[in-house]
Write a protein that holds these residues in place. Structure first.
Motif, mmCIF file in Angstrom:
data_model
loop_
_atom_site.group_PDB
_atom_site.id
_atom_site.type_symbol
_atom_site.label_atom_id
_atom_site.label_comp_id
_atom_site.label_asym_id
_atom_site.label_seq_id
_atom_site.Cartn_x
_atom_site.Cartn_y
_atom_site.Cartn_z
ATOM 1 N N ARG A 1 7.231 -9.867 3.082
ATOM 2 C CA ARG A 1 7.476 -11.159 2.430
ATOM 3 C C ARG A 1 6.354 -11.527 1.455
ATOM 4 O O ARG A 1 6.569 -12.201 0.456
ATOM 5 C CB ARG A 1 7.607 -12.257 3.495
ATOM 6 N N ASP A 2 5.137 -11.115 1.694
ATOM 7 C CA ASP A 2 4.001 -11.494 0.853
ATOM 8 C C ASP A 2 3.146 -10.258 0.565
ATOM 9 O O ASP A 2 1.935 -10.237 0.812
ATOM 10 C CB ASP A 2 3.192 -12.572 1.554
ATOM 11 N N GLU A 3 3.825 -9.234 0.048
ATOM 12 C CA GLU A 3 3.140 -7.962 -0.180
ATOM 13 C C GLU A 3 2.048 -8.097 -1.237
ATOM 14 O O GLU A 3 0.989 -7.458 -1.155
ATOM 15 C CB GLU A 3 4.169 -6.910 -0.594
ATOM 16 N N ARG A 4 2.312 -8.994 -2.278
ATOM 17 C CA ARG A 4 1.344 -9.160 -3.356
ATOM 18 C C ARG A 4 0.030 -9.707 -2.812
ATOM 19 O O ARG A 4 -1.048 -9.266 -3.204
ATOM 20 C CB ARG A 4 1.923 -10.100 -4.411
ATOM 21 N N ARG A 5 0.092 -10.671 -1.881
ATOM 22 C CA ARG A 5 -1.126 -11.257 -1.347
ATOM 23 C C ARG A 5 -1.936 -10.218 -0.576
ATOM 24 O O ARG A 5 -3.151 -10.162 -0.685
ATOM 25 C CB ARG A 5 -0.757 -12.428 -0.417
ATOM 26 N N TYR A 6 -1.242 -9.355 0.192
ATOM 27 C CA TYR A 6 -1.942 -8.323 0.953
ATOM 28 C C TYR A 6 -2.564 -7.261 0.032
ATOM 29 O O TYR A 6 -3.613 -6.689 0.333
ATOM 30 C CB TYR A 6 -0.975 -7.632 1.918
ATOM 31 N N SER A 7 -1.900 -7.030 -1.159
ATOM 32 C CA SER A 7 -2.368 -5.962 -2.032
ATOM 33 C C SER A 7 -3.620 -6.353 -2.805
ATOM 34 O O SER A 7 -4.398 -5.493 -3.217
ATOM 35 C CB SER A 7 -1.260 -5.562 -3.009
ATOM 36 N N ILE A 8 -3.830 -7.676 -3.041
ATOM 37 C CA ILE A 8 -4.994 -8.102 -3.792
ATOM 38 C C ILE A 8 -6.112 -8.586 -2.880
ATOM 39 O O ILE A 8 -7.213 -8.894 -3.350
ATOM 40 C CB ILE A 8 -4.617 -9.199 -4.795
ATOM 41 N N SER A 9 -5.806 -8.689 -1.582
ATOM 42 C CA SER A 9 -6.819 -9.180 -0.642
ATOM 43 C C SER A 9 -7.794 -8.048 -0.301
ATOM 44 O O SER A 9 -7.564 -6.873 -0.574
ATOM 45 C CB SER A 9 -6.169 -9.706 0.627
ATOM 46 N N ARG A 10 -8.868 -8.442 0.319
ATOM 47 C CA ARG A 10 -9.885 -7.477 0.722
ATOM 48 C C ARG A 10 -9.320 -6.539 1.795
ATOM 49 O O ARG A 10 -8.653 -6.987 2.715
ATOM 50 C CB ARG A 10 -11.106 -8.209 1.264
#
Length: 502
Positions: free
Chosen positions: A407-416
């Motif tokens: 659901r929030d793949e973009r947030r996981y991809s830019i996170s540390r």
């Protein structure tokens, strides 16, 4: 004997002075010189003749009596010799003359040495009979248990070798019987000593109550009483001691079991058990007959009995605590295996009984142990399924994380740590893809388990099979929803013709 009448003169010098004729001649000369009358002379001569006849008659009678006595002595000697032969069981004797010859005195002298020899042989034989019969009577008195006060009577009419051998055979037989009886007595004494040693009794006192001759320190001159009565008394005493030993063993066996059970129930330390000896208690509880000296004394029994009573009172005060421990153990097993808590009604009743004290606490604890055993057994039977349930639950956790990640793949991809999230997502997809197969296998095993036991497999009070079916239904709905979303993304709304053709 010639007549004493004087017929004529004869010179005095021609006759011996000691002869009757000389004396008559001298008497006549005296008469002539005296002038003795003829009538008087005749009377005196007649008196002299009668006196001479009486003297001769006495001598003849005496000689005849001697002859008769010799005949009688010879006959008695022959008879005695014959009787000795018969008494000794012999037909003849080498010392006896074959044929009696010579005068009576010669015959008597010839038989006397043989008679004396036979008499010596008889005396020697008689001594043998007396020795053998005395020994027989002595042993018979011991066997019969009566005093040895009867005089020995030997039948002197039969002193044959055959009869002596019969007595010797009887002596050997009675000696064997005595030996057998003495062996039996020793066997009984050994048993009595062993029983007495085990039970802490005085064997000498026990034996003296039976008979003083049984004591080891008894006088050697004292007759050993080995009668049937003594053997029966010894046998009775052995049976009584054996029965007493068995009763004490049974009591100690029971006390030992109770003591060991109480130790286990109360978790008694080795230090507290040590005064009673673990080996001794083990031998008691195992019923072993290899008991050491003093292991069955009344003092030992009372000591262990007192300890059992003490621990029994202590157990009553700890029963509630023990019950709660066992109940907690059941709860922990059920919690770990996600099982329903069984036997709750029964355990409430047990608690009520413990508080009332109406029944044997051992039976209650045994019942609780049976509950624990059954719960463990069921937990073991559920283990394979529970292992797969835990794997399924873990897979579901991965599934939920993957859904959140999607659901929030973009947030996981830019996170540390994005690369770590990416790797975890890859692993999660592999695990999630295996969930349907895992659930189907889990459903199959659960169904088999329920069919074998004819009851429902509950997981935290919910039927596991129903949970798995609901999950599979939810999974199917999710797949359908994903499919609808995919279709919508490729085909505009209302473009049903292209959708249907595809």
């Amino acid at each position: 004997m010639g007549s004493l009448r004087m017929t004529g003169k004869a010179p005095c010098a021609a006759l011996p002075e000691s002869s009757c004729a000389y004396l008559l001649q001298e008497l006549k000369m005296i008469w002539d010189e005296v002038g003795q009358e003829e009538n008087e002379r005749e009377r005196i001569l007649e008196e002299l003749e009668q006196e001479c006849q009486e003297v001769y008659r006495r001598k003849v009678n005496s000689a005849n009596m001697s002859r008769i006595q010799l005949h009688q002595a010879l006959a008695e000697s022959e008879a005695e010799f014959t009787n000795l032969l018969l008494s000794l069981g012999e037909r003849s004797s080498p010392g006896r003359p074959e044929k009696m010859t010579g005068t009576l005195k010669e015959q008597l002298n010839s038989i006397t040495p043989a008679l004396q020899e036979m008499q010596m042989r008889k005396d020697a034989r008689l001594k043998q009979f007396i020795e053998v019969q005395t020994e027989i009577q002595r042993i018979a008195s011991e066997i019969a248990g009566r005093p040895e006060n009867e005089a020995i009577t030997v039948n002197q009419e039969d002193l044959s070798v055959k009869k002596l051998e019969e007595h010797q055979s009887e002596l050997q037989r009675i000696k064997r019987e005595k030996s057998d009886r003495l062996c039996k007595v020793e066997e009984y004494k050994v048993l009595i000593h062993n029983y007495a040693k085990i039970m802490g009794m005085d064997p000498s006192k026990i034996l003296s109550n039976v008979h003083t001759s049984l004591l080891d320190e008894a006088n050697d001159q004292q007759t050993k009483n080995i009668s049937d009565d003594i053997l029966n008394k010894l046998n009775t005493m052995v049976q009584q001691l054996k029965e007493e030993k068995n009763q004490r063993m049974d009591k100690l066996h029971s006390l030992g079991k109770s003591l060991t059970k109480l130790w286990n129930i109360l978790d008694t330390t080795l230090e507290e058990r040590r005064p009673y000896g673990e080996i001794k208690i083990y031998s008691m509880t195992s019923g072993s007959s290899m008991l050491g000296p003093g292991s069955l004394t009344l003092e030992t029994i009372k000591q262990i009995e007192s300890e059992v009573q003490r621990l029994d009172h202590l157990k009553e005060s700890k029963m509630k605590e023990l019950f709660m421990i066992k109940q907690t153990e059941i709860k922990e097993i059920c919690k770990k295996s996600h099982m329903d808590m069984p036997y709750q009604t029964e355990m409430h009743k047990i608690m009520d009984v413990i508080m009332s004290g109406d029944v044997d606490h051992d039976d209650l604890l045994k019942t609780m142990d049976e509950y624990i055993y059954k719960v463990k057994e069921e937990a073991t039977s559920r283990k394979e399924i529970m292992d797969k349930v835990e794997k399924w639950m873990a897979s579901c956790d991965e599934e939920r994380w993957l859904e959140e990640y999607s659901r929030d793949e973009r947030r996981y991809s830019i996170s540390r740590g994005a690369h770590k999230h990416l790797k975890r997502a890859e692993r999660a997809r592999i695990i999630v893809n295996k969930i349907p197969g895992l659930v189907e296998l889990l459903m199959a095993k659960t169904q088999i388990w329920e069919e074998e036991r004819e009851k429902v497999f509950y997981y935290d009070e919910l039927p596991l099979l129903a949970m798995l079916k609901d999950y599979m239904l939810t999974l199917k709905e999710k797949e359908e929803e994903k499919y609808r979303q995919w279709v919508s993304s490729y085909y505009p709304i209302g473009d049903t013709e292209n959708y249907q053709s595809d």
